[in-house]
Each structure stands twice: as structure tokens, then as C-alpha cells.
Scaffold this motif. Structure first.
Motif, PDB file in Angstrom:
ATOM      1  N   ASN A  57       0.814  -1.214   0.000  1.00  0.00           N
ATOM      2  CA  ASN A  57       0.000   0.000   0.000  1.00  0.00           C
ATOM      3  C   ASN A  57       0.853   1.272   0.000  1.00  0.00           C
ATOM      4  O   ASN A  57       0.319   2.374  -0.112  1.00  0.00           O
ATOM      5  CB  ASN A  57      -0.918   0.012   1.234  1.00  0.00           C
ATOM      6  CG  ASN A  57      -1.892  -1.156   1.237  1.00  0.00           C
ATOM      7  OD1 ASN A  57      -2.408  -1.537   0.191  1.00  0.00           O
ATOM      8  ND2 ASN A  57      -2.135  -1.712   2.411  1.00  0.00           N
ATOM      9  N   LEU A  58       2.161   1.097   0.137  1.00  0.00           N
ATOM     10  CA  LEU A  58       3.057   2.253   0.219  1.00  0.00           C
ATOM     11  C   LEU A  58       3.979   2.378  -0.987  1.00  0.00           C
ATOM     12  O   LEU A  58       4.782   3.305  -1.042  1.00  0.00           O
ATOM     13  CB  LEU A  58       3.925   2.147   1.494  1.00  0.00           C
ATOM     14  CG  LEU A  58       3.194   2.145   2.830  1.00  0.00           C
ATOM     15  CD1 LEU A  58       4.186   1.853   3.960  1.00  0.00           C
ATOM     16  CD2 LEU A  58       2.503   3.473   3.075  1.00  0.00           C
ATOM     17  N   LYS A  59       3.860   1.462  -1.960  1.00  0.00           N
ATOM     18  CA  LYS A  59       4.865   1.425  -3.022  1.00  0.00           C
ATOM     19  C   LYS A  59       4.894   2.714  -3.850  1.00  0.00           C
ATOM     20  O   LYS A  59       5.931   3.080  -4.395  1.00  0.00           O
ATOM     21  CB  LYS A  59       4.653   0.230  -3.936  1.00  0.00           C
ATOM     22  CG  LYS A  59       3.445   0.300  -4.853  1.00  0.00           C
ATOM     23  CD  LYS A  59       3.437  -0.900  -5.797  1.00  0.00           C
ATOM     24  CE  LYS A  59       2.322  -0.796  -6.831  1.00  0.00           C
ATOM     25  NZ  LYS A  59       2.369  -1.942  -7.791  1.00  0.00           N
ATOM     26  N   GLU A  60       3.754   3.432  -3.925  1.00  0.00           N
ATOM     27  CA  GLU A  60       3.758   4.676  -4.703  1.00  0.00           C
ATOM     28  C   GLU A  60       4.580   5.771  -4.036  1.00  0.00           C
ATOM     29  O   GLU A  60       4.830   6.817  -4.644  1.00  0.00           O
ATOM     30  CB  GLU A  60       2.336   5.181  -4.941  1.00  0.00           C
ATOM     31  CG  GLU A  60       1.588   5.620  -3.704  1.00  0.00           C
ATOM     32  CD  GLU A  60       0.777   4.494  -3.093  1.00  0.00           C
ATOM     33  OE1 GLU A  60      -0.213   4.800  -2.381  1.00  0.00           O
ATOM     34  OE2 GLU A  60       1.127   3.315  -3.322  1.00  0.00           O
ATOM     35  N   HIS A  61       5.028   5.548  -2.785  1.00  0.00           N
ATOM     36  CA  HIS A  61       5.865   6.528  -2.100  1.00  0.00           C
ATOM     37  C   HIS A  61       7.354   6.233  -2.270  1.00  0.00           C
ATOM     38  O   HIS A  61       8.178   6.986  -1.763  1.00  0.00           O
ATOM     39  CB  HIS A  61       5.510   6.584  -0.620  1.00  0.00           C
ATOM     40  CG  HIS A  61       4.085   6.976  -0.363  1.00  0.00           C
ATOM     41  ND1 HIS A  61       3.579   8.194  -0.749  1.00  0.00           N
ATOM     42  CD2 HIS A  61       3.062   6.303   0.223  1.00  0.00           C
ATOM     43  CE1 HIS A  61       2.301   8.266  -0.404  1.00  0.00           C
ATOM     44  NE2 HIS A  61       1.962   7.133   0.173  1.00  0.00           N
ATOM     45  N   ASP A  62       7.690   5.151  -2.959  1.00  0.00           N
ATOM     46  CA  ASP A  62       9.090   4.888  -3.309  1.00  0.00           C
ATOM     47  C   ASP A  62       9.608   6.070  -4.119  1.00  0.00           C
ATOM     48  O   ASP A  62       8.931   6.566  -5.020  1.00  0.00           O
ATOM     49  CB  ASP A  62       9.184   3.588  -4.133  1.00  0.00           C
ATOM     50  CG  ASP A  62      10.621   3.114  -4.317  1.00  0.00           C
ATOM     51  OD1 ASP A  62      11.438   3.900  -4.833  1.00  0.00           O
ATOM     52  OD2 ASP A  62      10.908   1.951  -3.977  1.00  0.00           O
TER      53      ASP A  62
END
Length: 508
Positions: free
Chosen positions: A405-410
Motif C-alpha cells: 500500500n506504500l509502493k507509490e511513495h518509493d
């Protein structure tokens, strides 16, 4: 923003030298004169040059929310803007010492960045029968064989407050540095060493039409976070997404980001160039930082738990570069290649940029028609270990299944999973009437994202001192995920920020 202590030291050093040099002669030499003959006044001369210009633009906004050609009054609603600017340059040339002071007066230097009034200032010492040169001051340096495009040039940041309209060198932000060059008496080899005690970050407009769409939201949210208006429990998902946009934009460095005028952000590099046969070759090494920020949300969350604010930061990187240029048939060939090494060599840290490879290749040729020159260059970037970004492996490896759920913040994440970026740049110039009329057109195409910018221009020079210019920009963004969508609205063919311009420049 205050003038940094490094800039002040460089200015005092250069102006002190100018004061000492002025005692050696009674009057100024001719403009552009660098001395000659045997007298003290002739061999030690100061030249003064400069320019004054005015550019006016009419913006052809097609978004109905802006004033433009689609509004009720059509042409009458076109937004116009005039930009006056001036430069004043002083140069001293002696037998073993040279010095330069370049002043710049424009909307930016007289506004938010007053330290830019002192655009460049340097003192240059010449030793060992001109084999060794030592320079110190606030300056720009350009590495690479590209023509106004480079991938191995890292010391100076870019100023995008007027998009990519200014020329490459004019976009670069001068920084204090020490530079030495030693000419090796073989194969025209030159060894350069540079050290800078700090760095500048890339600049983006924070107000006006050239402000990227998400910068205002970023500025508001990050400011609120730093001020403690939000806490971890109330921070909404969309606010987290806006915060992560700090990976792409530097909105207000003075208030929101670290002070980069410190030894923590020092830069250093070596470059060796030479000629072997009919090929000019170069090797380079750079140690410094990326010029755009990254946000570590993990450090941010931990900081909030202990009541400590954590600001965005700039990833450390090392760049290993190769450059080459030669002539083949009627083609002037040029190329650059580099490897960017960061702390995330295996791609498992989502808060640090992955390693990457960048390249540039191109040529220019004079055509047997009129005085036409065609210059074509292609630049590209490939992010290594991109599958770990695309699949969320870096986040999952750190935070388990919730990491998906956090991969777009990479920091390397792309909404359409495009981890190769290629730009094709074409420049065509001509010259008529013995150089009095110079038509030119430059086009930039972002291949993967479908963006297009076309910049036509015609210069008219009735004499060598004055130039009249008619110019324009047509900017197209394919969709909201395009690179230019931040400036050209939401994409879908919008022509926001496209313009027609005219100007006049006088040199003296």
C-alpha cells in the motif's frame, strides 16, 4: 534569502583584487580589450561589457479556467508579461592573474534570490608557464561533450523557474568552488580537480504560471507538517501522497529544506580529457548529491513519535562518467555515458534513489542548402532494479505485506511503471543576409511520455550591438502523467503556457 558566507568571501576576494589591479593603470581599456604591448596599462587591462534586454510574452492558454484565447473576449483576454533584464561584466587580464565579476539584474535576482545579483565572481591564477591554472570564486563549470545538453555535468543545479526556455548555461546556478586545471604535455591532456564547500538545489517557481501544479499543495502540506499542524494519526493518504512529491519538486528551500551551504553537502570531482587520434575523450568522477529532494516517510513517522521534525533531504551520489567527440564524414559526433552510484545499490531502500545509467548521443551537420545546421541529440536514463519499485518489493521487504500500500511513495516510483526515460532534441538553425537574420527552431520530444515542446525563434541583427527577436513556445502534454502536465494543465492537448514572444537585446 540571505547571501551565503561563501559567496560573500568570494566577492570580497575578487573585489579586493580589482582594487589592487586598478592602481596599475590610469584609465580603462577599450571594451573587449584584454591588453597588449609592453606598457603596464596595456598589459594589465580591465574590460567592461554587458547587455540590456526586454522580452514580452502573450500566453495562449486554452484552459477555460485561465485568461486566454478560449475566453469570452478571445485575444483581449490573452495574459501578457514583460521581463526586463540586464547584465554587467568586469574582466581583468594580467600576465599571471585574471579576475571576473559578472552582475545580473532580473526579476529573480531582484526578488527572491538577491544573492544572484552577484552572478559569477572568480580569481584565476596562472602558473608554470600556463600549465597550471587555479580558480576560486562563485562560478559555473560545465563537463561533457554534449551541445547544451549533458548527463555528466553535476556541480551546478538548474533553475526551472522559467521552465526550460533559457539556454543550458543560463539555467545553471553558480556556486562557490575551487578549481584547478593542469595541462599534461601529451595528447592535449588536461586534468581538472574541483571542490565546492556546499551546493544549491534545483529551483522551481513557487508562484505564477510556471509553478508546477503540485508545488503549491506540497508547500502548504509540508509547511503544515513541519509546523506540527498534522500528526501521524491525522495525516491523510492524500497528504502523504503530496508529501512524497517532494522527491520531484523543491518548492521553498529556505523554509522547508536543509541548509545546503554546509560541508555536509560539499562536492568534489576529477576530470581527465585528451585527444587520441581524431577522438576527444574524457573520464570523470563526481562525489556529491542529487539536486532534488527525497522524503523518507519512515524517518518522518519516527520523528513524530519522539516529537522531532524530519525535513526532506538530498541523496548522496557518485557519478562515473565517460565522454567522447569526433568527426566522421560531415558529422560532428558527440556522446556521454555515466553510472550513478547511490547508497541503495541493490534497490531495497525505497527512500533512496536506485542506481541508474544515463546517456547522451548525437550529431550535427551543415547542410548544402543556405547555411542550415541540423543538431540532433538523444538523452536517456535507466533506473536499475526497477522491478523492485514496480512490484513493491522494496516496501514489502521493509514493512511486510502492508508495504504494497506504500509502493507509490518509493522515491523512484512512476505511476505508469516507466523506468526508462528518453528525450529527443532537435535544433535547426539558418543564417541569411550575412548573419543579419537567424531563424531557429528547437523541438523536445519525451518519447515514453508523449510530451512535446517546440520553440521557434527568429533573430534580426541590423548591427552587432542590437538584436530583435520574435519567439514562441508550443507545449503539449499527452496526459496527466506526462512530464509537462505539471505546467500544461492536466494534459489532454492543453496549450497552457504556450506563448508568442518578442524582445530586444542591446550589447555593449
Amino acid at each position: 534569502m540571505k547571501i551565503t558566507k561563501y559567496t560573500a568571501i568570494a566577492a570580497v576576494a575578487a573585489l579586493t583584487c580589482f582594487g589592487a589591479f586598478a592602481q596599475d593603470f590610469d584609465d580603462f581599456g577599450d571594451f573587449g580589450d584584454i591588453g597588449g604591448g609592453t606598457s603596464s596599462a596595456a598589459s594589465n587591462a580591465v574590460s567592461i561589457s554587458g547587455e540590456a534586454k526586454l522580452e514580452a510574452r502573450g500566453y495562449l492558454d486554452t484552459d477555460s479556467s485561465r485568461d486566454g484565447i478560449n475566453r469570452e473576449n478571445g485575444i483581449k483576454d490573452i495574459n501578457t508579461k514583460a521581463n526586463p533584464a540586464a547584465k554587467l561584466n568586469f574582466k581583468y587580464s594580467g600576465a599571471t592573474v585574471e579576475a571576473e565579476v559578472n552582475l545580473k539584474f532580473d526579476r529573480s535576482s531582484l526578488g527572491n534570490y538577491k544573492e544572484d545579483i552577484l552572478d559569477e565572481v572568480l580569481v584565476r591564477g596562472i602558473f608554470m608557464d600556463s600549465a597550471l591554472t587555479v580558480e576560486a570564486g562563485k562560478m559555473r563549470t560545465i563537463w561533457g561533450k554534449g551541445d547544451r545538453l549533458h548527463v555528466i555535468d553535476n556541480f551546478n543545479a538548474d533553475d526551472y523557474s522559467d521552465f526550460i526556455v533559457p539556454l543550458y548555461k543560463d539555467r545553471r546556478i553558480a556556486v562557490p568552488m575551487l578549481k584547478t586545471s593542469y595541462a599534461i604535455p601529451r595528447n592535449n591532456m588536461v586534468l581538472e580537480a574541483i571542490w565546492a564547500p556546499g551546493m544549491e538545489a534545483d529551483r522551481f517557481a513557487t508562484d505564477g504560471r510556471w509553478t508546477p501544479a503540485k508545488v503549491n499543495a506540497l508547500k502548504e502540506t509540508v509547511t503544515g507538517i513541519v509546523a506540527g499542524q498534522y500528526d501521524e494519526a491525522t495525516l491523510k493518504a492524500e497528504e502523504m501522497a503530496i508529501l512524497s512529491e517532494a522527491n520531484r519538486y523543491n518548492s521553498d528551500a529556505a523554509a522547508l529544506y536543509p541548509d545546503t551551504n554546509s560541508l555536509k553537502y560539499n562536492q568534489a570531482g576529477l576530470r581527465l580529457t585528451g585527444t587520441f587520434g581524431n577522438v576527444d575523450l574524457g573520464l570523470s568522477y563526481y562525489y556529491g548529491h542529487y539536486k532534488q529532494v527525497s522524503v523518507n516517510l519512515e524517518k518522518f513517522a519516527m520523528g513524530k513519535l519522539v516529537g522531532k521534525s524530519v525535513l526532506p533531504d538530498f541523496d548522496r551520489k557518485q557519478t562515473f562518467g565517460l565522454e567522447a567527440a569526433t568527426i566522421f564524414w560531415k558529422l560532428n559526433l558527440r556522446g556521454e555515458l555515466c553510472y550513478n552510484l547511490t547508497a541503495d545499490t541493490d534497490g531495497t531502500n525505497p527512500w533512496v534513489h536506485n542506481n541508474s545509467i544515463q546517456w547522451l548521443g548525437g550529431f550535427d551537420i551543415d547542410l548544402p542548402v543556405s547555411n542550415i545546421n541540423v543538431n540532433i541529440q538523444e538523452t536517456g536514463t535507466y533506473i536499475l532494479n526497477s522491478s523492485k519499485v514496480k512490484n513493491g518489493d522494496a516496501m514489502v521487504g521493509r514493512y511486510g505485506i502492508m508495504g504494497l500500500n506504500l509502493k507509490e511513495h518509493d522515491v523512484d516510483y512512476d505511476g505508469k511503471d516507466r523506468y526508462t526515460t528518453n528525450h529527443l532534441v532537435i535544433n535547426i538553425t539558418d543564417s541569411w543576409k550575412n548573419g543579419k537574420i537567424e531563424p531557429e527552431v528547437t523541438a523536445l520530444w519525451s518519447i515514453e511520455r508523449g510530451d512535446l515542446a517546440v520553440m521557434p525563434k527568429v533573430n534580426y541583427k541590423p548591427n552587432q550591438d542590437i538584436t530583435f527577436t520574435l519567439s514562441g513556445l508550443i507545449m503539449y502534454a499527452k496526459d496527466e502523467n506526462s512530464e509537462f502536465a505539471e505546467w500544461s494543465g492536466k494534459g489532454n492537448g492543453s496549450l497552457n503556457n504556450s506563448y508568442i514572444g518578442c524582445g530586444v537585446k542591446c550589447k555593449f
